[in-house]
Scaffold this active site. Structure first.
Site, mmCIF file in Angstrom:
data_model
loop_
_atom_site.group_PDB
_atom_site.id
_atom_site.type_symbol
_atom_site.label_atom_id
_atom_site.label_comp_id
_atom_site.label_asym_id
_atom_site.label_seq_id
_atom_site.Cartn_x
_atom_site.Cartn_y
_atom_site.Cartn_z
ATOM 1 N N ASP A 53 54.632 143.812 20.709
ATOM 2 C CA ASP A 53 53.326 144.254 20.191
ATOM 3 C C ASP A 53 53.131 145.755 20.323
ATOM 4 O O ASP A 53 52.771 146.433 19.379
ATOM 5 C CB ASP A 53 52.187 143.621 21.025
ATOM 6 C CG ASP A 53 51.707 142.311 20.449
ATOM 7 O OD1 ASP A 53 51.617 142.200 19.230
ATOM 8 O OD2 ASP A 53 51.415 141.404 21.256
ATOM 9 N N ASP A 123 51.212 139.225 14.472
ATOM 10 C CA ASP A 123 50.239 138.146 14.313
ATOM 11 C C ASP A 123 50.969 136.810 14.431
ATOM 12 O O ASP A 123 52.062 136.649 13.878
ATOM 13 C CB ASP A 123 49.587 138.293 12.925
ATOM 14 C CG ASP A 123 48.438 137.325 12.705
ATOM 15 O OD1 ASP A 123 47.698 137.069 13.660
ATOM 16 O OD2 ASP A 123 48.277 136.842 11.563
ATOM 17 N N THR A 125 52.094 135.106 17.317
ATOM 18 C CA THR A 125 53.254 135.069 18.212
ATOM 19 C C THR A 125 53.342 133.844 19.090
ATOM 20 O O THR A 125 54.438 133.495 19.523
ATOM 21 C CB THR A 125 53.284 136.269 19.163
ATOM 22 O OG1 THR A 125 51.976 136.522 19.593
ATOM 23 C CG2 THR A 125 53.918 137.449 18.513
ATOM 24 N N HIS A 202 43.774 127.598 18.575
ATOM 25 C CA HIS A 202 42.389 127.891 18.959
ATOM 26 C C HIS A 202 41.415 126.866 18.380
ATOM 27 O O HIS A 202 40.321 127.196 17.925
ATOM 28 C CB HIS A 202 41.977 129.296 18.510
ATOM 29 C CG HIS A 202 42.850 130.367 19.081
ATOM 30 N ND1 HIS A 202 43.842 130.983 18.356
ATOM 31 C CD2 HIS A 202 42.901 130.902 20.321
ATOM 32 C CE1 HIS A 202 44.467 131.864 19.129
ATOM 33 N NE2 HIS A 202 43.916 131.832 20.324
ATOM 34 N N GLY A 224 48.608 132.271 12.983
ATOM 35 C CA GLY A 224 48.561 133.536 12.269
ATOM 36 C C GLY A 224 47.680 133.527 11.028
ATOM 37 O O GLY A 224 47.795 132.652 10.176
ATOM 38 N N LYS A 228 48.612 131.993 7.298
ATOM 39 C CA LYS A 228 47.725 131.029 6.623
ATOM 40 C C LYS A 228 47.421 131.487 5.196
ATOM 41 O O LYS A 228 47.398 130.684 4.256
ATOM 42 C CB LYS A 228 46.426 130.856 7.406
ATOM 43 C CG LYS A 228 46.600 130.112 8.730
ATOM 44 C CD LYS A 228 45.252 129.891 9.393
ATOM 45 C CE LYS A 228 45.350 129.439 10.823
ATOM 46 N NZ LYS A 228 45.864 130.471 11.753
ATOM 47 N N ASP A 251 43.360 141.163 11.637
ATOM 48 C CA ASP A 251 43.987 139.914 11.186
ATOM 49 C C ASP A 251 43.704 139.662 9.711
ATOM 50 O O ASP A 251 44.497 139.017 9.027
ATOM 51 C CB ASP A 251 43.420 138.701 11.948
ATOM 52 C CG ASP A 251 43.716 138.740 13.426
ATOM 53 O OD1 ASP A 251 44.854 139.079 13.777
ATOM 54 O OD2 ASP A 251 42.806 138.444 14.227
#
Ligand SMILES: *[C@@H]1O[C@H](CO)[C@@H](O)[C@H](O)[C@H]1NC(C)=O
Length: 314
Positions: A53, A123, A125, A202, A224, A228, A251
């Protein structure tokens, strides 16, 4: 090339520089992650992610700010100026395919200081560690007057199931308003079936409640935001639904820009468009609702439960 590149409008040069630098960024990710795969270092995978990162963000931010000192660049990682930046990370070449395009007139006169670049160095990971390599993307979004107008999505492990040489895997998509999107072919999703993509790591009660209200035939839980939106563009899902806080401007900026150019739509759960001014709060507090086609967006928005909307202030 030199004469024409310095004559090109600054937005085209920023996009062109971004395309060049994400390929370098992808190599950094592969170098760092390979150390873990090969067991060369003892650190956990979280440390590797952090190292990748930070190195990638240094690579992108330093490369762009050397060439365009007046743009604002906002990235996911907090970097201290002491951080180590290797010379080999600095990329100042411009991608000639991008430079060959004609910048639309309304963007050609935008000065450098009006440009805000949103960077997510890595994004998706947490999925990498589970072997879902193509969920990982590097995102560079370009905003002007608070709107996402272009960007780059680099997918370093694209085609990993087929191509065995890790350094030959990967693809880069890029685009700008008035120019189009390159590096991917848009496909329409299947009819007669509703496929929704959402978060893999999430999930919560409201995320599930909202998806249930849309009665999907299939739910793709993947990592990610970049990945998506790729599923929408390639016709593998109809909608990307994330009725929760947690997703940030870096994002969504690049994925939104490319999706909009291709006729899709990305907003918060209320249908409000997202803003990308440099002093805006980084959190997309109203969640994310995106569809492959702008015409079907309203259908999904109408089905977001009122009780869920109350928890997501626009
Ligand atoms: C949401 O739904 C998924 C899939 O059915 C399930 O695995 C997960 O536990 C649910 N989460 C919550 C908080 O209900």
């Amino acid at each position: 090339m030199a004469a024409s590149s310095s004559a090109a409008p600054v937005l085209l040069r920023i996009l062109s520089a971004s395309v060049s630098v994400v390929n370098r960024a992808g190599r950094i990710i592969k170098d760092v992650m390979r150390k873990g795969d090969l067991g060369i270092i003892d650190k956990g995978i979280d440390d590797l992610q952090t190292e990748a990162d930070r190195s990638v963000q240094h690579c992108i931010v330093t490369s762009l700010s050397r060439q365009f000192p007046k743009i604002s660049i906002i990235g996911e990682e907090e970097l201290d100026s002491e951080g180590k930046v290797l010379d080999e990370w600095i990329v100042t070449s411009l991608d000639s395919d991008v430079l060959a395009k004609k910048c639309p007139e309304n963007l050609a006169s935008i000065p450098e200081e009006k440009v805000v670049v949103w960077v997510d160095p890595l994004d998706g990971t947490s999925e990498y560690t589970q072997g879902l390599l193509d969920h990982v993307t590097v995102l560079v979004g370009i905003a002007v007057n608070g709107k996402a107008i272009g960007g780059v999505i680099h997918q370093p492990y694209y085609n990993y199931q087929v191509e065995k040489d890790v350094y030959k895997q990967g693809r880069t998509l890029w685009g700008m308003n008035g120019i189009g999107v390159f590096g991917i072919e848009k496909k329409a999703p299947c009819e007669g079936k509703r496929i929704i993509t959402t978060t893999r790591s999430h999930s919560n009660k409201n995320v599930n409640l909202t998806i249930d209200a849309m009665k999907p035939d299939e739910v793709l839980r993947v990592g990610g935001a970049g990945h998506k939106v790729l599923l929408l563009i390639e016709g593998r899902a109809h909608a990307y639904v994330f009725a929760s806080k947690g997703c940030k401007k870096w994002d969504t900026c690049a994925p939104e820009a490319l999706l909009h150019i291709l006729g899709g739509k990305l907003t918060d759960m209320h249908g409000n468009s997202l803003e990308y001014h440099k002093d805006i709060q980084y959190l997309n507090s109203g969640g994310v609702l995106a569809t492959y086609d702008a015409a079907v967006h309203e259908w999904y928005r109408e089905r977001v439960p009122e009780e869920v909307k109350k928890t997501l202030p626009p």
